[in-house]
Design a protein around this motif. Structure first.
Motif, mmCIF file in Angstrom:
data_model
loop_
_atom_site.group_PDB
_atom_site.id
_atom_site.type_symbol
_atom_site.label_atom_id
_atom_site.label_comp_id
_atom_site.label_asym_id
_atom_site.label_seq_id
_atom_site.Cartn_x
_atom_site.Cartn_y
_atom_site.Cartn_z
ATOM 1 N N PHE A 163 83.919 -5.213 19.491
ATOM 2 C CA PHE A 163 82.878 -4.439 18.799
ATOM 3 C C PHE A 163 81.558 -4.438 19.555
ATOM 4 C CE2 PHE A 163 85.777 -6.068 15.528
ATOM 5 C CZ PHE A 163 86.240 -4.870 15.026
ATOM 6 N N ASP A 164 81.205 -5.588 20.132
ATOM 7 C CA ASP A 164 79.903 -5.692 20.802
ATOM 8 C C ASP A 164 79.874 -4.961 22.148
ATOM 9 O OD1 ASP A 164 79.051 -7.134 18.693
ATOM 10 O OD2 ASP A 164 78.949 -9.071 19.730
ATOM 11 N N ALA A 165 81.046 -4.626 22.664
ATOM 12 C CA ALA A 165 81.104 -4.022 23.996
ATOM 13 C C ALA A 165 80.659 -2.566 24.001
ATOM 14 C CB ALA A 165 82.519 -4.134 24.559
ATOM 15 N N SER A 166 80.817 -1.877 22.889
ATOM 16 C CA SER A 166 80.473 -0.457 22.865
ATOM 17 C C SER A 166 80.296 0.027 21.424
ATOM 18 C CB SER A 166 81.590 0.341 23.539
ATOM 19 O OG SER A 166 81.533 1.699 23.152
ATOM 20 N N PRO A 167 79.305 0.896 21.203
ATOM 21 C CA PRO A 167 79.112 1.446 19.848
ATOM 22 C C PRO A 167 80.330 2.220 19.362
ATOM 23 C CG PRO A 167 77.500 2.380 21.409
ATOM 24 C CD PRO A 167 78.337 1.412 22.173
ATOM 25 N N GLU A 168 81.135 2.675 20.328
ATOM 26 C CA GLU A 168 82.361 3.403 19.975
ATOM 27 C C GLU A 168 83.217 2.577 19.022
ATOM 28 O OE1 GLU A 168 85.042 3.858 23.269
ATOM 29 O OE2 GLU A 168 86.546 4.854 22.006
ATOM 30 N N PHE A 169 83.207 1.256 19.248
ATOM 31 C CA PHE A 169 84.051 0.391 18.413
ATOM 32 C C PHE A 169 83.418 0.082 17.061
ATOM 33 C CE2 PHE A 169 85.525 -0.819 22.766
ATOM 34 C CZ PHE A 169 86.795 -0.276 22.654
ATOM 35 N N ARG A 170 82.111 0.293 16.956
ATOM 36 C CA ARG A 170 81.429 -0.022 15.689
ATOM 37 C C ARG A 170 81.431 1.199 14.785
ATOM 38 N NH1 ARG A 170 78.334 -2.630 19.695
ATOM 39 N NH2 ARG A 170 76.548 -1.217 19.616
ATOM 40 N N THR A 171 82.607 1.710 14.567
ATOM 41 C CA THR A 171 82.787 2.917 13.760
ATOM 42 C C THR A 171 83.891 2.672 12.730
ATOM 43 O OG1 THR A 171 84.423 3.728 15.352
ATOM 44 C CG2 THR A 171 82.133 4.471 15.651
ATOM 45 N N GLU A 172 83.890 3.504 11.719
ATOM 46 C CA GLU A 172 84.877 3.369 10.654
ATOM 47 C C GLU A 172 86.312 3.430 11.218
ATOM 48 O OE1 GLU A 172 86.399 2.918 6.808
ATOM 49 O OE2 GLU A 172 84.385 2.578 7.596
ATOM 50 N N LEU A 173 86.499 4.242 12.272
ATOM 51 C CA LEU A 173 87.840 4.365 12.859
ATOM 52 C C LEU A 173 88.365 3.006 13.322
ATOM 53 C CD1 LEU A 173 90.205 6.142 13.843
ATOM 54 C CD2 LEU A 173 89.006 6.319 16.043
ATOM 55 N N TYR A 174 87.533 2.283 14.094
ATOM 56 C CA TYR A 174 87.994 0.992 14.620
ATOM 57 C C TYR A 174 87.921 -0.113 13.579
ATOM 58 C CZ TYR A 174 88.625 3.327 18.993
ATOM 59 O OH TYR A 174 89.082 4.195 19.945
ATOM 60 N N TYR A 175 86.972 0.012 12.640
ATOM 61 C CA TYR A 175 86.966 -0.962 11.548
ATOM 62 C C TYR A 175 88.266 -0.844 10.739
ATOM 63 C CZ TYR A 175 81.987 -1.792 12.490
ATOM 64 O OH TYR A 175 80.801 -2.124 13.085
ATOM 65 N N SER A 176 88.712 0.401 10.549
ATOM 66 C CA SER A 176 89.934 0.576 9.744
ATOM 67 C C SER A 176 91.168 0.034 10.477
ATOM 68 C CB SER A 176 90.141 2.047 9.382
ATOM 69 O OG SER A 176 90.556 2.786 10.508
ATOM 70 N N ARG A 177 91.092 -0.001 11.830
ATOM 71 C CA ARG A 177 92.212 -0.548 12.617
ATOM 72 C C ARG A 177 92.119 -2.064 12.734
ATOM 73 N NH1 ARG A 177 92.308 4.100 17.411
ATOM 74 N NH2 ARG A 177 92.865 5.811 16.013
ATOM 75 N N SER A 178 91.003 -2.621 12.283
ATOM 76 C CA SER A 178 90.797 -4.075 12.352
ATOM 77 C C SER A 178 91.469 -4.714 11.150
ATOM 78 C CB SER A 178 89.301 -4.387 12.346
ATOM 79 O OG SER A 178 88.676 -3.726 13.416
ATOM 80 N N ILE A 179 92.753 -4.757 11.207
ATOM 81 C CA ILE A 179 93.535 -5.232 10.062
ATOM 82 C C ILE A 179 93.622 -6.756 10.088
ATOM 83 C CG2 ILE A 179 95.618 -4.706 11.408
ATOM 84 C CD1 ILE A 179 97.122 -4.328 8.771
ATOM 85 N N TRP A 180 93.266 -7.366 8.964
ATOM 86 C CA TRP A 180 93.411 -8.822 8.874
ATOM 87 C C TRP A 180 94.599 -9.147 7.974
ATOM 88 C CZ3 TRP A 180 88.748 -6.494 7.099
ATOM 89 C CH2 TRP A 180 88.685 -6.295 5.712
ATOM 90 N N GLN A 181 94.936 -10.383 7.821
ATOM 91 C CA GLN A 181 96.131 -10.823 7.071
ATOM 92 C C GLN A 181 97.381 -10.097 7.571
ATOM 93 O OE1 GLN A 181 94.809 -10.133 2.951
ATOM 94 N NE2 GLN A 181 94.827 -12.358 2.687
ATOM 95 N N MET A 182 97.373 -9.763 8.844
ATOM 96 C CA MET A 182 98.457 -8.962 9.400
ATOM 97 C C MET A 182 99.655 -9.856 9.746
ATOM 98 S SD MET A 182 100.025 -7.460 12.141
ATOM 99 C CE MET A 182 99.152 -7.309 13.677
ATOM 100 N N ASN A 183 100.852 -9.384 9.400
ATOM 101 C CA ASN A 183 102.043 -10.166 9.758
ATOM 102 C C ASN A 183 103.223 -9.286 10.148
ATOM 103 O OD1 ASN A 183 102.771 -9.190 7.257
ATOM 104 N ND2 ASN A 183 103.694 -11.125 6.564
ATOM 105 N N ARG A 184 102.996 -7.973 10.238
ATOM 106 C CA ARG A 184 104.124 -7.090 10.532
ATOM 107 C C ARG A 184 103.683 -5.885 11.353
ATOM 108 N NH1 ARG A 184 109.018 -5.318 9.346
ATOM 109 N NH2 ARG A 184 109.889 -7.230 8.535
ATOM 110 N N ILE A 185 104.473 -5.574 12.375
ATOM 111 C CA ILE A 185 104.210 -4.408 13.209
ATOM 112 C C ILE A 185 105.487 -3.591 13.323
ATOM 113 C CG2 ILE A 185 103.807 -3.642 15.605
ATOM 114 C CD1 ILE A 185 101.928 -6.042 15.956
ATOM 115 N N GLU A 186 105.357 -2.280 13.107
ATOM 116 C CA GLU A 186 106.480 -1.390 13.385
ATOM 117 C C GLU A 186 106.082 -0.498 14.542
ATOM 118 O OE1 GLU A 186 107.684 1.352 10.308
ATOM 119 O OE2 GLU A 186 109.337 2.070 11.544
ATOM 120 N N VAL A 187 106.927 -0.459 15.575
ATOM 121 C CA VAL A 187 106.633 0.394 16.730
ATOM 122 C C VAL A 187 107.294 1.752 16.494
ATOM 123 C CG1 VAL A 187 106.853 0.655 19.221
ATOM 124 C CG2 VAL A 187 106.497 -1.622 18.239
ATOM 125 N N LYS A 188 106.483 2.819 16.610
ATOM 126 C CA LYS A 188 107.003 4.160 16.306
ATOM 127 C C LYS A 188 106.869 5.127 17.483
ATOM 128 C CE LYS A 188 104.713 4.924 12.360
ATOM 129 N NZ LYS A 188 104.484 5.302 10.976
#
Ligand SMILES: Nc1nc2c(c(=O)[nH]1)N[C@H]1C(S)=C(S)[C@@H](COP(=O)(O)O)O[C@H]1N2
Ligand SMILES: [Mo]
Length: 188
Positions: A163-188
């Protein structure tokens, strides 16, 4: 007679030796080829021995349990732990995160898709393009400020962007991808 014999035997020996060398070469190529195949096939993941923290499914080449790739903490750590310092909307000030780069997790499972769907213990799910995971900067964190992330605090796993590296990351798009309590990934 003798000379003719020895010279003819010399002449005979060449056509025998040549196919022999050809056979040896062909055999070497075959052995090398099958070794290479074995190396590719032997890349698979060891089975987890500790508590599973992450299950990866979908378009993956390497599996270790029922067609999925299940990781315990040690398996994740073996991919190479990195540390990131960054502020984010959910902590005071700057926090230190330890985890493994997301791209290494996807490489370990032989991910072949374009995107992932990450799912959390609270039911939150988000689709993330695999293009987000090209270098070491986006990490799958399991520690915050030196302490393991537990389900009470964003654990077991938290996708952390720089997040601190670029304002691009301090946006709702990347916040929404910042998933916590994560335990599962499906590759599509
Ligand atoms: N596990 C989990 N991760 C999550 C969420 C969530 O509800 N559960 N919300 C996401 C969204 S949409 C955003 S914008 C950010 C911030 O969530 P917040 O609104 O609770 O601060 O976290 C993301 N990660
Ligand atoms: Mo959001």
């Amino acid at each position: 007679m003798n000379a003719a014999n020895s010279s003819s035997s010399r002449m005979v020996s060449r056509p025998i030796v040549r196919p022999l060398w050809r056979a040896v070469l062909a055999l070497a190529v075959l052995v090398a080829g099958s070794l290479a195949t074995q190396v590719r096939a032997a890349e698979p993941l060891a089975a987890p021995t500790g508590e599973p923290v992450l299950t990866v499914s979908g378009k993956i080449a390497n599996t270790n349990q029922d067609g999925q790739a299940v990781f315990d903490r040690a398996m994740l750590e073996a991919l190479g732990v990195v540390t990131t310092e960054t502020a984010n909307p959910w902590v005071k000030g700057v926090a230190t995160y330890e985890g493994v780069p997301m791209h290494r997790v996807l490489e370990a499972v032989g991910a072949q898709g374009q995107s992932i769907t990450a799912t959390a213990l609270d039911g939150y799910a988000v689709e993330i393009p695999i293009g987000d995971f090209t270098d070491d900067r986006v990490i799958l964190a399991f520690k915050e400020n030196g302490a393991d992330l537990t389900p009470r605090n964003k654990g077991p796993l938290f996708i952390v962007y720089p997040f601190d590296a670029s304002p691009e990351f301090r946006t709702e798009l990347y916040y929404s991808r910042s998933i916590w309590q994560m335990n599962r990934i499906e590759v599509k």
